[in-house]
Scaffold this active site. Structure first.
Site, mmCIF file in Angstrom:
data_model
loop_
_atom_site.group_PDB
_atom_site.id
_atom_site.type_symbol
_atom_site.label_atom_id
_atom_site.label_comp_id
_atom_site.label_asym_id
_atom_site.label_seq_id
_atom_site.Cartn_x
_atom_site.Cartn_y
_atom_site.Cartn_z
ATOM 1 N N SER A 136 0.712 -0.787 -0.150
ATOM 2 C CA SER A 136 0.587 0.117 -0.690
ATOM 3 C C SER A 136 1.282 1.165 0.073
ATOM 4 O O SER A 136 1.275 1.931 -0.661
ATOM 5 C CB SER A 136 -1.116 -0.330 1.073
ATOM 6 O OG SER A 136 -2.249 0.799 1.098
ATOM 7 N N ASP B 296 -9.356 -3.519 -5.143
ATOM 8 C CA ASP B 296 -9.035 -3.172 -3.805
ATOM 9 C C ASP B 296 -9.959 -1.518 -3.795
ATOM 10 O O ASP B 296 -9.817 -0.978 -4.998
ATOM 11 C CB ASP B 296 -8.103 -2.608 -4.373
ATOM 12 C CG ASP B 296 -6.606 -2.238 -3.438
ATOM 13 O OD1 ASP B 296 -6.731 -1.812 -2.639
ATOM 14 O OD2 ASP B 296 -5.651 -2.776 -3.603
ATOM 15 N N HIS C 130 -8.275 -4.584 -1.115
ATOM 16 C CA HIS C 130 -6.889 -4.497 -0.576
ATOM 17 C C HIS C 130 -6.247 -4.957 0.103
ATOM 18 O O HIS C 130 -5.062 -4.861 0.265
ATOM 19 C CB HIS C 130 -7.259 -3.086 0.106
ATOM 20 C CG HIS C 130 -5.834 -1.962 0.385
ATOM 21 N ND1 HIS C 130 -5.221 -1.846 -0.623
ATOM 22 C CD2 HIS C 130 -5.524 -2.024 1.567
ATOM 23 C CE1 HIS C 130 -4.255 -1.222 0.001
ATOM 24 N NE2 HIS C 130 -4.286 -1.093 1.163
#
Length: 680
Positions: A533, A618, A653
């Site tokens: 991320s 995501d 995610h």
């Protein structure tokens, strides 16, 4: 270094020009953002096939690592029960199950009641996640949210626990954040914006009348809001939070029809969180206190001018959270980069810190659901010691170990941890937690994986992860770099790693890597980096700055197209992050981000071997950022390194949702690192 097949898929170039402040940027792969375009889906599938082809020689190794990691999971594990009212609550896994059962047992009985049977509920879904049970004050009703896509939209269902019957009421597409009022029929819940995914509305919903009313709408796009109930159960709070500013509204839990009142109106860069003991409020705030202090206020007198100091600010101690019990205050604090637990009486006196022996560890307040108690539940772990649950008597300081997570096929005595400080280029000392075999010698012969994040003030603490032993057992040193941008060393640590000081995050990671090489923890040419991320942004920036330092990089769901994303207010979670990255609609911020944004700074040079992962659904970092970045890296790569993209076509995610499926993702990443290092 083996030559790998270079017949990778080539995404069509379709130049898209963007101009701002006289700066022209050409994005050849902008078109990949169209999720509905069959060509996009086809391209992602081709990339998956190419990744599989390149990694075919380590297919068996991948399976071996998966089995190793799986063998370190106790298949029929359970959590230690937490008491709440007349019941104890816990979760447990049955052998072979990907998902847990949520259960409760009445105190004094041995009859278990299954609240949520996730293995059953998840049938027919490739992705499944729940919020877990949310129990009403009279213990007779349960709410729970479920997400079957991975975009974190939950449908909330209700169950009458007396009859075991599911009610027809369903609240669709909520965040999963929900609390009960004292009447056992009213809930307050948060809902996100369907486009930007910002949690922006709080509703009141009555189960009997099925009436849904908006009670709070956070219109400022830089804020998100959520609802919570205090441990005393006397108040319900709505907290609205931006990166640097907060505002709280409150309501007595026994008056759900009343209007929420503002606690203290928002002031730019004033942060505060509110708790209570039923009699008065406890405020954890940065008002004239960079590392936070604790203040009190009486009901009806909650303006900032009415706050009175209870626990003063300390230069060397960062207060990250306060739990208010009936007679005690328990503080989660950080000192010298380590987490500690400090106990005081309700008047803020007689401080006592629970002592711990490891060099590098993580300790924090655990699952406490009872307000009037002398027992604190806390958790403790280190990179080599699995999490343990302790009950600590706040009065006598007696301590009882309730449960240590069982890790089969694992002996903590075969490993050791170290904690070192590496001096960065500007003289700041950066802490690093290291995990290695017990007989490790620093003689510059070992391979090393360096892991980092460094954003949002989030801490990469030295927690236990049984997966990494698959690398350590193969001779790797695992290094966790506690770089600026996190809050490991206090609030200053975060502030000197965001907006116009963001470069410190990347320099710290590079300087830590070089410092560890200098101290002979690893062999040059055998160093790997990993981050996910915003940690994927770190990977991208570091690769542009010092590509030769790493033989391989794993970038999980990486946020790499910073300017384009931060200029697009329709993309989830953009506007709330201006205080993190800067607002590129302002030239000074634009120019600064332009210097490090990974996608914009890809240039002609030899890049390391790279594995990039993403999820089609995501909600935090859209899949097209990693996809575009991989294509651009290949366009500019001057070496024969391998650059791979792996897209999970089902997940969001967080990756796969089942506990074993998630290990498959990790086994691919580790197999890639070992493949690049010519190790089995």
């Amino acid at each position: 270094m083996h030559k790998y097949p270079q017949d990778f898929p080539k995404a069509t170039k379709n130049p898209h020009i963007m101009e701002k402040f006289g700066d022209r940027r050409t994005d050849n792969y902008f078109w990949l953002r169209d999720r509905e375009n069959p060509q996009v889906i086809d391209y992602l599938k081709q990339e998956n096939a190419y990744t599989e082809k390149v990694m075919a020689p380590v297919k068996e190794l991948q399976e071996q690592i998966f089995q190793e990691m799986k063998s370190r999971i106790k298949e029929d594990d359970s959590s230690y029960p937490a008491k709440m009212g007349p019941y104890t609550y816990s979760t447990r896994f049955e052998k072979g199950a990907q998902y847990p059962l949520f259960v409760r047992t009445k105190i004094g009985s041995d009859k278990e009641e299954i609240l949520l049977n996730e293995p059953e509920l998840s049938k027919g879904h490739t992705y499944y996640d729940t919020t877990g049970p949310r129990i009403s004050p009279n213990d007779m009703m349960m709410a729970y949210g479920e997400d079957t896509v991975g975009r974190r939209f939950y449908d909330i269902h209700f169950v009458d626990l007396k009859t075991g019957k599911k009610l027809p009421n369903v609240i669709e597409k909520a965040t999963g954040n929900l609390v009960w009022a004292d009447d056992n029929e009213t809930v307050f819940f948060a809902q996100q914006n369907p486009e930007t995914l910002r949690s922006e509305k709080i509703y009141r919903y009555n189960l009997k009348t099925q009436k849904k009313e908006l009670v709070y709408h956070e219109k400022d796009e830089t804020f998100s809001c959520y609802v919570l109930k205090s441990l005393s159960r006397k108040y319900i709070y709505i907290t609205s939070q931006a990166t640097l500013t907060s505002e709280v509204h409150y309501l007595p839990a026994n008056k759900p029809q009343d209007a929420f009142k503002v606690f203290a109106p928002r002031q730019r860069e004033l942060e505060y969180a509110v708790n209570d003991d039923g009699q008065q409020f406890y405020i954890t705030t940065n008002k004239d206190a960079k590392n936070y202090r604790v203040m009190t206020a009486k009901p009806g007198h909650t303006a900032v001018a009415d706050w009175k100091e209870l626990i003063a600010h300390r230069q060397d101690t960062y207060i990250s959270d306060v739990t208010v019990f009936k007679h005690y205050l328990v503080l989660d604090i950080r000192r010298n980069g380590l987490t500690e637990i400090e106990i005081r009486d309700i008047h803020g006196n007689n401080p006592f810190t629970i002592p711990f022996s490891d060099q590098s560890f993580m300790a924090g307040v655990g699952d406490n659901r009872e307000f009037d108690t002398e027992w604190l539940r806390y958790e403790y772990e280190s990179m080599r010691l699995p999490p343990s649950v302790y009950d600590f008597n706040l009065k006598s300081h007696e301590q009882i170990l309730r449960k240590t997570r069982e890790v089969p096929n694992f002996d903590p005595n075969k490993y050791r941890t170290e904690r070192v400080f590496i001096t960065a280029r500007d003289g700041v000392k950066v802490p690093v937690s290291l995990l290695m075999k017990k007989d490790f010698r620093a003689d510059a012969t070992a391979p090393m994986l360096v892991y980092g994040y460094g954003s949002y003030g989030a801490n990469m603490d030295p927690w236990f992860s049984s997966s990494f032993f698959s690398l350590v057992d193969r001779g790797f040193v695992f290094a966790k770099a506690h770089i600026r941008g996190g809050s490991e060393m206090g609030r200053e640590w975060y502030d000197t790693g965001r907006t116009k000081k963001k470069m410190n995050t990347f320099y710290d990671f590079i300087d830590v890597t070089e410092g560890l090489l200098k101290q002979q923890y690893a062999k040059k040419g055998h160093v790997y980096a990993m981050g996910g991320s915003a940690g994927g942004l770190l990977m991208g920036a570091v690769m542009n700055l010092r590509p030769e330092l790493y033989n391989g990089v794993v970038a999980q769901v990486p946020f790499v197209d910073v300017i384009t994303t931060m200029l697009d207010e329709s993309i989830p979670l953009t506007t709330g992050e201006y205080d993190e990255w800067g607002n590129p609609n302002e030239q000074e911020a634009y120019d600064y981000i332009r210097t490090y944004s990974p996608y914009d700074n890809v240039k002609d040079q030899k890049y390391p071997n790279v594995l990039v992962t993403t999820g089609l659904h995501d909600s935090q970092v859209q899949y097209w950022e990693p996809a575009k970045w991989v294509s651009k890296l290949r366009d500019h790569n001057k070496g024969d390194s391998v650059i791979l993209l792996k897209t999970d076509m089902e997940a969001g995610h967080g990756g796969a949702s089942g506990r074993f499926d998630a290990l498959k993702d990790t086994s691919i990443e580790f197999a890639f690192i070992l493949q690049m290092d010519d190790r089995k």
